[in-house]
Design a protein around this motif. Structure first.
Motif, PDB file in Angstrom:
ATOM      1  N   LYS A 250       0.768  -1.134   0.136  1.00 27.93           N
ATOM      2  CA  LYS A 250      -0.003  -0.045   0.007  1.00 27.93           C
ATOM      3  C   LYS A 250       0.825   1.338   0.010  1.00 27.93           C
ATOM      4  CE  LYS A 250      -3.799   2.158   2.627  1.00 27.93           C
ATOM      5  NZ  LYS A 250      -4.560   2.205   3.664  1.00 27.93           N
ATOM      6  N   THR A 251       0.445   2.124  -0.928  1.00 25.41           N
ATOM      7  CA  THR A 251       1.231   3.465  -1.018  1.00 25.41           C
ATOM      8  C   THR A 251       1.225   4.251   0.441  1.00 25.41           C
ATOM      9  OG1 THR A 251       0.864   3.726  -3.288  1.00 25.41           O
ATOM     10  CG2 THR A 251       1.332   5.639  -2.199  1.00 25.41           C
ATOM     11  N   GLN A 252       2.244   4.771   0.974  1.00 25.16           N
ATOM     12  CA  GLN A 252       2.200   5.586   2.233  1.00 25.16           C
ATOM     13  C   GLN A 252       2.323   7.091   1.793  1.00 25.16           C
ATOM     14  OE1 GLN A 252       5.629   4.095   4.615  1.00 25.16           O
ATOM     15  NE2 GLN A 252       4.788   2.164   4.662  1.00 25.16           N
ATOM     16  N   GLN A 253       1.214   7.696   2.067  1.00 22.22           N
ATOM     17  CA  GLN A 253       1.204   8.898   1.753  1.00 22.22           C
ATOM     18  C   GLN A 253       1.835   9.955   2.593  1.00 22.22           C
ATOM     19  OE1 GLN A 253      -0.140   9.840  -1.239  1.00 22.22           O
ATOM     20  NE2 GLN A 253      -1.235   7.749  -1.473  1.00 22.22           N
ATOM     21  N   HIS A 254       3.223  10.271   2.849  1.00 22.22           N
ATOM     22  CA  HIS A 254       3.878  11.118   3.335  1.00 22.22           C
ATOM     23  C   HIS A 254       3.773  12.449   2.764  1.00 22.22           C
ATOM     24  CE1 HIS A 254       5.432   7.925   5.982  1.00 22.22           C
ATOM     25  NE2 HIS A 254       5.854   7.241   5.224  1.00 22.22           N
ATOM     26  N   ASN A 255       4.004  13.500   3.880  1.00 24.15           N
ATOM     27  CA  ASN A 255       4.098  14.939   3.177  1.00 24.15           C
ATOM     28  C   ASN A 255       5.504  15.085   3.314  1.00 24.15           C
ATOM     29  OD1 ASN A 255       1.223  15.407   2.923  1.00 24.15           O
ATOM     30  ND2 ASN A 255       0.986  15.483   5.121  1.00 24.15           N
ATOM     31  N   VAL A 256       6.365  15.277   2.332  1.00 24.93           N
ATOM     32  CA  VAL A 256       7.572  15.958   2.048  1.00 24.93           C
ATOM     33  C   VAL A 256       7.813  16.980   1.526  1.00 24.93           C
ATOM     34  CG1 VAL A 256       9.943  15.201   1.306  1.00 24.93           C
ATOM     35  CG2 VAL A 256       8.403  13.317   1.984  1.00 24.93           C
ATOM     36  N   VAL A 257       8.136  18.121   1.843  1.00 25.92           N
ATOM     37  CA  VAL A 257       8.498  19.515   1.585  1.00 25.92           C
ATOM     38  C   VAL A 257      10.347  19.416   1.268  1.00 25.92           C
ATOM     39  CG1 VAL A 257       8.469  21.643   1.775  1.00 25.92           C
ATOM     40  CG2 VAL A 257       6.919  20.221   2.701  1.00 25.92           C
ATOM     41  N   ILE A 258      10.563  19.784  -0.038  1.00 27.45           N
ATOM     42  CA  ILE A 258      11.954  19.901  -0.477  1.00 27.45           C
ATOM     43  C   ILE A 258      12.407  21.499  -0.481  1.00 27.45           C
ATOM     44  CG2 ILE A 258      13.885  19.047  -2.108  1.00 27.45           C
ATOM     45  CD1 ILE A 258      12.483  16.488  -2.519  1.00 27.45           C
ATOM     46  N   VAL A 259      13.178  21.906  -0.006  1.00 27.94           N
ATOM     47  CA  VAL A 259      13.526  23.423  -0.371  1.00 27.94           C
ATOM     48  C   VAL A 259      14.867  23.541  -1.036  1.00 27.94           C
ATOM     49  CG1 VAL A 259      13.795  25.594   0.596  1.00 27.94           C
ATOM     50  CG2 VAL A 259      12.274  24.167   1.843  1.00 27.94           C
ATOM     51  N   LEU A 260      14.879  24.201  -1.957  1.00 24.27           N
ATOM     52  CA  LEU A 260      16.250  24.294  -2.771  1.00 24.27           C
ATOM     53  C   LEU A 260      16.426  25.693  -2.918  1.00 24.27           C
ATOM     54  CD1 LEU A 260      15.497  21.945  -6.007  1.00 24.27           C
ATOM     55  CD2 LEU A 260      16.664  21.465  -3.660  1.00 24.27           C
TER      56      LEU A 260
END
Length: 278
Positions: A250-260
């Motif tokens: 099952k897909t794990q819906q994590h919230n990931v924010v990448i700042v460049l």
């Protein structure tokens, strides 16, 4: 001195005992550049004295050579000062990447009064040095009585003089006794400004052209990547390394924010001494 004062954002670097070695290092790198400029004229004068011909042609070439390359070295040195302030790096071939967009370059210079002042100083210095060298060279070299000069020199004496001159020129081009000088020889402390202050921008600009990464062929790189990642049926309509992977989980819906952050160099951070609280 101007380079250090203008680029010392925290102040206090002038007067520090740690600062003075960079002037010695700077003298060595400056001498390397001047030795390279002098190499061809030294060789031409040796030939001229040995065969006692081509005095007008060789001296004219030498005067023009110095009238172009010496002021050019000065121009690059002045231009490097605001360049370092903006990029925190000495002049290199990376600066030429902006030549494709001259409007941006002009706007960067004109919109900043200090950059405009440096440009005026660079152009003015280039013109003044070039004129002075040409006038001096025309008076004391091109118009010199070379027939009388030749008659006073013996071949043996000429060879000795130019062997010494050639050795000094070669030693200057080498820069170090143990090995040919390299950018790393300028680094002597933990201060990044002082470590780069001794470098000559003409040297770093020319040296940067020899530091090129030779990349493999694109097709071979793609083939290797597919092999390393065991990609047997790539989705070539999307990418040569794209593939469908079925995990059965099952897909794990994590919230990931990448700042460049572009241009966020260490000099802006408090842990590296910045006092502006950014």
């Amino acid at each position: 001195m101007v380079f250090l004062i203008y680029n010392d954002s925290n102040g206090g670097i002038i007067g520090s005992a740690l600062t003075w070695p960079c002037f010695k290092i700077g003298f060595i790198f400056d001498s390397v550049v001047q030795a390279y400029i002098a190499a061809i004229p030294v060789l031409l004068f040796l030939i001229m004295y040995l065969i006692k011909k081509f005095a007008t042609s060789f001296t004219t070439f030498t005067v023009i050579w110095y009238a172009v390359f010496s002021p050019l070295a000065f121009f690059i040195g002045v231009a490097d000062i605001p360049y370092f302030r903006f990029f925190h790096n000495r002049l290199s071939d990376a600066a030429l990447q902006w030549m494709g967009t001259p409007s941006i370059v002009i706007d960067m210079i004109v919109s900043n009064p200090i950059n405009l002042i440096f440009l005026i100083l660079a152009i003015g210095g280039f013109s003044l040095i070039s004129i002075l060298i040409y006038r001096f060279g025309r008076k004391y070299l091109i118009r010199n009585e070379w027939e009388t000069e030749f008659s006073q020199f013996k071949t043996g004496k000429t060879l000795i003089v130019f062997l010494i001159s050639g050795f000094i020129c070669f030693a200057g081009m080498r820069g170090k006794v143990t090995h040919p000088i390299r950018p790393g020889d300028a680094f002597y402390c933990n201060d990044p400004l002082l470590n780069q202050a001794g470098l000559n921008p003409v040297y770093t600009l020319l040296k940067s052209f020899s530091y090129k990464v030779n990349l493999m062929d694109d097709a071979l790189a793609i083939e290797n990547t597919q092999s390393f990642l065991s990609i047997e049926n790539p989705m070539t309509n999307h990418s040569p390394v794209a593939r469908i992977t079925t995990t059965g989980k099952k897909t794990q819906q994590h919230n990931v924010v990448i700042v460049l952050m572009e241009g966020m160099s260490a000099s802006f951070m408090g842990s590296f001494g910045n006092r502006e609280g950014l």
